[in-house]
Motif scaffolding. Structure first.
Motif, PDB file in Angstrom:
ATOM      1  N   VAL A 184       0.782  -1.027  -0.003  1.00 52.30           N
ATOM      2  CA  VAL A 184      -0.151   0.147  -0.028  1.00 52.30           C
ATOM      3  C   VAL A 184       0.539   0.925   0.300  1.00 52.30           C
ATOM      4  N   MET A 185       1.947   1.479   1.338  1.00 49.07           N
ATOM      5  CA  MET A 185       3.053   2.907   1.151  1.00 49.07           C
ATOM      6  C   MET A 185       3.537   2.959  -0.430  1.00 49.07           C
ATOM      7  N   ARG A 186       4.113   1.563  -1.006  1.00 48.83           N
ATOM      8  CA  ARG A 186       4.641   1.366  -2.265  1.00 48.83           C
ATOM      9  C   ARG A 186       3.670   1.669  -3.127  1.00 48.83           C
ATOM     10  N   GLU A 187       2.716   2.239  -3.590  1.00 47.69           N
ATOM     11  CA  GLU A 187       1.109   2.391  -4.366  1.00 47.69           C
ATOM     12  C   GLU A 187       1.357   4.421  -3.863  1.00 47.69           C
ATOM     13  N   ALA A 188       0.946   4.560  -2.746  1.00 45.47           N
ATOM     14  CA  ALA A 188       1.410   5.729  -2.399  1.00 45.47           C
ATOM     15  C   ALA A 188       1.605   6.707  -2.478  1.00 45.47           C
ATOM     16  N   ASN A 189       3.289   6.279  -2.288  1.00 45.88           N
ATOM     17  CA  ASN A 189       4.495   6.964  -3.149  1.00 45.88           C
ATOM     18  C   ASN A 189       4.432   7.568  -4.560  1.00 45.88           C
ATOM     19  N   ILE A 190       3.921   6.467  -5.233  1.00 44.83           N
ATOM     20  CA  ILE A 190       3.771   6.013  -6.861  1.00 44.83           C
ATOM     21  C   ILE A 190       2.528   7.545  -7.079  1.00 44.83           C
ATOM     22  N   ILE A 191       1.564   7.767  -6.768  1.00 46.83           N
ATOM     23  CA  ILE A 191       0.441   8.248  -6.828  1.00 46.83           C
ATOM     24  C   ILE A 191       1.102   9.769  -6.446  1.00 46.83           C
TER      25      ILE A 191
END
Length: 444
Positions: A184-191
């Motif tokens: 989830v934190m990877r995705e938050a970083n990508i966004i």
């Protein structure tokens, strides 16, 4: 757009892990947040209590999780009742029956049953665990239950004699992220990284800070992160020297820098990214020189991150580079070893190097500071932190005019892995050449 979701089985495992740490014959109470009034009859966007969410995944206000540890363990959830009138005005409610099924608790009750039922789960326990002082109204509820039990000796009631703060237990659990949390934190970083790139392409002389903020928030929301993890900092020129500047209402000037500290919240988890770049897309000689000092310091600090290292060692690496750079530029003067020993760079590097990151942007977890405020906690795989050196030279600083009014911070989100680290902030340009290349494609 579908995003990683944490399976209910992980919330069950978390509750079981917490109960394993509780004393025998004890009860733990973890309340949800309440809605907060913004003005009259409007509320702020609801944000769930992070400890409660960590243990339940349940997003409604006013709920309560109860964990009972005796010869067997029980999980109980109190929540709002189904109410057709309220639901047609304010949205659907889960209700107790469905909450028990969906969130896999042993028992679920409505809030109307709370005052009658809760004392029965506390009765006869030796210890009660809760976060006293966190919510005044909840404290009053707990103490009222305890009074009922203390005054009911003739009915065979007995109240716990030991009170324990549950927060340290949950904080330690939250500090080490699971594979699902990391995803989830990877995705938050990508966004969030895409939002910073978008801001770079959009920014130009004459735009306002709030317009840049709007671009960032649009990128967050359009990609499923409805809220920012914190108030976005969009500081142009000397506003960048104000650490928590959030007015975001001034016009951007051609030859100045813009500092953006903004991160999305996705499924409850925060990103926290800072980038600094020139409004006109091209660093001046002075801007580039000072920027490179900060970037080199960040890289040096990140390279120290691995299991067994700590924030203190990362600080030493960053401050050495900052001090050497400031001395070379003539902003500091003196003997290099003395300046490093005196931490002379702290005159311009006025905040900490980083912090834990997770469900909160400044996440929970002990740093294990010594008497000199050195953060000595050893890094372990699964920890996530920010690394964010910066230099802030306001317009009144006793330095050459060319350095005055410059504020620069560079911040990435770093995961500790088994053999080193992973930089989760992979798509927000931060080298001078990459930033200038990105901004050459303005508004595309």
């Amino acid at each position: 757009m579908k995003h990683t979701r944490i399976d209910i089985s992980e919330f069950i495992e978390r509750r079981e892990k917490l109960m394993a740490q509780m004393p025998e014959n004890s009860v733990a109470l973890i309340p949800a947040n309440k809605e907060v009034t913004r003005s009259r009859d409007t509320e702020f966007l609801f944000c769930q209590d992070k400890d409660f969410y960590y243990l339940t995944g349940f997003h409604e206000p006013d709920a309560l999780l109860v964990l009972v540890k005796t010869f067997e363990c029980e999980t109980i959830l109190f929540c709002r009742d189904k109410d057709p009138l309220q639901e047609v005005w304010h949205g659907r409610r889960v209700g107790a029956e469905k909450a028990q099924q969906d969130f896999k608790v042993d028992h679920a009750y409505t809030l109307d049953e709370l005052e009658q039922v809760l004392p029965m789960y506390i009765n006869g326990r030796d210890a009660i665990l809760f976060a006293q002082g966190l919510q005044e109204e909840f404290d009053r509820l707990v103490f009222a239950c305890l009074d009922v039990l203390r005054n009911g000796a003739k009915q065979g009631f007995s109240a716990p004699t030991t009170t324990i703060d549950i927060r340290p237990m949950i904080s330690e659990m939250r500090l080490i992220k699971s594979d699902a949390e990391i995803a989830v934190m990877r995705e938050a970083n990508i966004i969030s990284g895409n939002a910073h790139s978008r801001a770079m392409r959009f920014t130009e002389h004459g735009t306002f800070e709030y317009q840049v903020e709007a671009e960032i928030l649009h990128e967050f929301a359009f990609n499923g992160a409805r809220a920012a993890a914190y108030g976005s900092i969009i500081g142009g020129g000397e506003n960048a020297t104000i650490l928590h500047y959030t007015d975001n209402d001034e016009v951007l000037i051609d030859e100045e820098l813009l500092l953006i500290d903004a991160g999305a919240e996705l499924s409850g988890y925060a990103a926290d990214i800072t980038r600094t770049f020139p409004v006109n897309g091209k660093f001046s000689e002075e801007q580039a020189a000072l920027y490179q000092v900060v970037l080199d310091a960040q890289i040096a600090a990140i390279e120290t991150i691995k299991p067994g290292s700590n924030f203190s060692l990362a600080n030493i690496a960053a401050e050495k580079v900052l001090t050497e750079g400031l001395l070379k530029l003539g902003i500091l003067s003196g003997d290099i070893d003395t300046l490093i020993e005196q931490r002379a760079c702290k005159k311009y590097f006025i905040h900490g190097l980083g912090h834990w990151l997770g469900l909160d942007v400044h996440d929970v977890g002990d740093y294990q500071m010594d008497e000199n405020k050195q953060q000595l906690r050893s890094f372990e795989p699964g920890m996530v932190m920010t690394i964010e050196p910066g230099l802030y030279i306001d317009g009144e600083a006793d330095v050459e005019h060319k350095w005055q009014g410059l504020g620069i911070r560079i911040e990435d989100n770093i995961l500790v892995t088994a053999d080193g680290y992973e930089n989760l902030t992979v798509n927000a340009p931060k080298t001078i050449s990459d930033i200038e290349a990105m901004m050459a494609n303005k508004k595309n």
